[in-house]
Design an enzyme around this catalytic site. Structure first.
Site, PDB file in Angstrom:
ATOM      1  CG  ASP A   1      -3.541  -6.415  -5.262  1.00 32.72           C
ATOM      2  OD1 ASP A   1      -4.744  -6.671  -5.032  1.00 32.72           O
ATOM      3  OD2 ASP A   1      -2.930  -5.488  -4.694  1.00 32.72           O
TER       4      ASP A   1
ATOM      5  CE1 TYR B   1      -2.142   0.661  -3.775  1.00 33.36           C
ATOM      6  CE2 TYR B   1      -2.348  -1.018  -5.471  1.00 33.36           C
ATOM      7  CZ  TYR B   1      -2.232  -0.673  -4.139  1.00 33.36           C
ATOM      8  OH  TYR B   1      -2.208  -1.658  -3.175  1.00 33.36           O
TER       9      TYR B   1
ATOM     10  CE  LYS C   1      -5.208  -3.715  -2.423  1.00 34.39           C
ATOM     11  NZ  LYS C   1      -4.535  -3.644  -3.737  1.00 34.39           N
TER      12      LYS C   1
ATOM     13  N   GLY D   1       4.011  -6.068  -0.055  1.00 34.50           N
ATOM     14  CA  GLY D   1       5.217  -5.382   0.415  1.00 34.50           C
ATOM     15  C   GLY D   1       6.234  -6.285   1.075  1.00 34.50           C
TER      16      GLY D   1
ATOM     17  CB  SER E   1       8.403   0.576   1.515  1.00 38.54           C
ATOM     18  OG  SER E   1       7.135   0.519   2.105  1.00 38.54           O
ATOM     19  N   GLY E   2      10.739  -1.515  -0.275  1.00 36.71           N
ATOM     20  CA  GLY E   2      11.912  -1.442  -1.140  1.00 36.71           C
ATOM     21  C   GLY E   2      13.251  -1.575  -0.449  1.00 36.71           C
ATOM     22  CB  ILE E   3      14.395  -0.899   3.049  1.00 33.37           C
ATOM     23  CG1 ILE E   3      15.742  -0.701   3.757  1.00 33.37           C
ATOM     24  CG2 ILE E   3      13.522  -1.876   3.824  1.00 33.37           C
ATOM     25  CD1 ILE E   3      16.519   0.492   3.295  1.00 33.37           C
ATOM     26  CG  LEU E   4      13.892  -6.142   3.443  1.00 29.01           C
ATOM     27  CD1 LEU E   4      12.733  -6.997   3.934  1.00 29.01           C
ATOM     28  CD2 LEU E   4      15.203  -6.614   4.074  1.00 29.01           C
ATOM     29  CB  ALA E   5      14.102  -5.025  -3.237  1.00 30.51           C
TER      30      ALA E   5
END
Length: 336
Positions: A46, A51, A77, A235, A239-243
């Site tokens: 995707d 982007y 998109k 997501g 946005s990355g906080i969980l990774a």
């Protein structure tokens, strides 16, 4: 149509980071990451003109051009047209995503959801992606986080422009499916209430994650399921906080989110699992959700994602999250 039959699996690759989100990524690193996704068996990609003002599409197209077109599913998109003239990328008004792609291309981006702009956007994307067709097209960011109080006016332009154009293209067989790609639930709820046109699916970013899912659970996901409108979760790592990252909602994570993530990590460690596995499998556990598309900028992250998808997560972990109020009591969780 249900896009579940179109998608090759539950894990896809979201390419927003390839547009130089947060940082300037070398072309070689971006290409290696896409190749890593391919080598890990990922066949759904995707992207979007937004982007990096076309940079993500160009980078993705360069790599996918070396692979058979019939072997992968591609979505991009509409809603923004990329021009040849340039502007200062750091001065763009991107709503709540301010500064997100300041390292992207300097090409001017114009927000436009009309029928003509939709067709132009698709043609331009095909060129950047070096392909002759798109499988799925999402109407991008027609929501409050970009347009504030003006979002309903933008939505109405999309309803009479992009929505109808994409419906026609689907009927003509030019694309296989269409929907909305947004970071808010309200535009999706509104669309489900329309008599026409009817989308096939929604790409919902950031609103069905371990950290933020209660609003989507109330009305959107049950309504989507009842109308056979599939959900792709964008997501899934917030946005990355969980990774292992520091961002939440595209900005530096606030203290309360950092504390919440730390507690989830502690519980994950106690139960012998990684937080990526918890985040990814939670997002995919709802019956309306057909895929999740985490992004990455390093090849090693792709292997982590595929491993997280199949990791064994004990039921006791989900029970612990519920008991501490870290997930909603009615949120579906994976069954072992």
């Amino acid at each position: 149509m249900s896009i579940a039959s179109l998608l090759p699996g539950a894990l896809g690759f979201g390419t927003a980071p390839l547009g130089n989100m947060f940082r300037a990524i070398p072309d070689e690193e971006a290409a290696a990451t896409v190749e890593a996704a391919w080598n890990q068996g990922i066949r759904y990609f995707d992207t979007a003109p937004f982007y990096g003002a076309g940079l993500s599409e160009i980078r993705l197209g360069d790599v996918l051009a070396g692979h058979p077109r019939d072997e992968y599913v591609l979505s991009t998109k509409v809603g923004r047209v990329i021009l040849d003239e340039t502007e200062d990328p750091t001065a763009r008004d991107l709503g709540e995503k301010g500064g997100l792609f300041e390292h992207g291309r300097p090409n001017k981006m114009v927000n436009d959801y009309t029928a003509d702009a939709t067709l132009r956007s698709i043609e331009d994307s095909l060129t950047r992606l070096k392909t002759d067709r798109l499988d799925i097209v999402w109407v991008h960011d027609v929501a409050q986080d970009f347009y504030g109080d003006e979002w309903l006016a933008a939505y109405e332009t999309a309803r009479t422009g992009a929505f109808r154009t994409l419906t026609r293209l689907r009927e003509e067989g030019v694309i296989k499916a269409w929907g909305l790609g947004v970071n808010r639930v309200e535009p999706l709820e509104l669309t489900l209430d329309l008599d026409e046109p009817k989308p096939d699916a929604f790409l919902l970013a950031g609103r069905y994650t371990l950290l933020d899912h209660r609003r989507a659970l109330q009305r959107l996901l049950p309504a989507a399921e009842s109308q056979n409108v599939d959900i792709v979760v964008g997501g899934p790592y917030s946005s990355g906080i969980l990774a292992g990252g520091r961002h939440f909602e595209y900005q530096k994570a606030p203290a309360e989110i950092v504390a919440k993530v730390q507690r989830i990590k502690e519980l994950a460690h106690e139960h012998g699992i990684g937080i990526k596995a918890a985040a990814l499998q939670f997002a995919l556990a709802h019956p309306a959700v057909v895929a999740a598309i985490p992004g990455a900028t390093k090849p090693s992250r792709i292997a982590e994602d595929t491993a997280a998808l199949t990791a064994s997560v004990p039921a006791a972990f989900w029970t612990a999250l519920r008991q501490e109020g870290l997930i909603a009591a009615d949120a579906p969780v994976p069954t072992v």
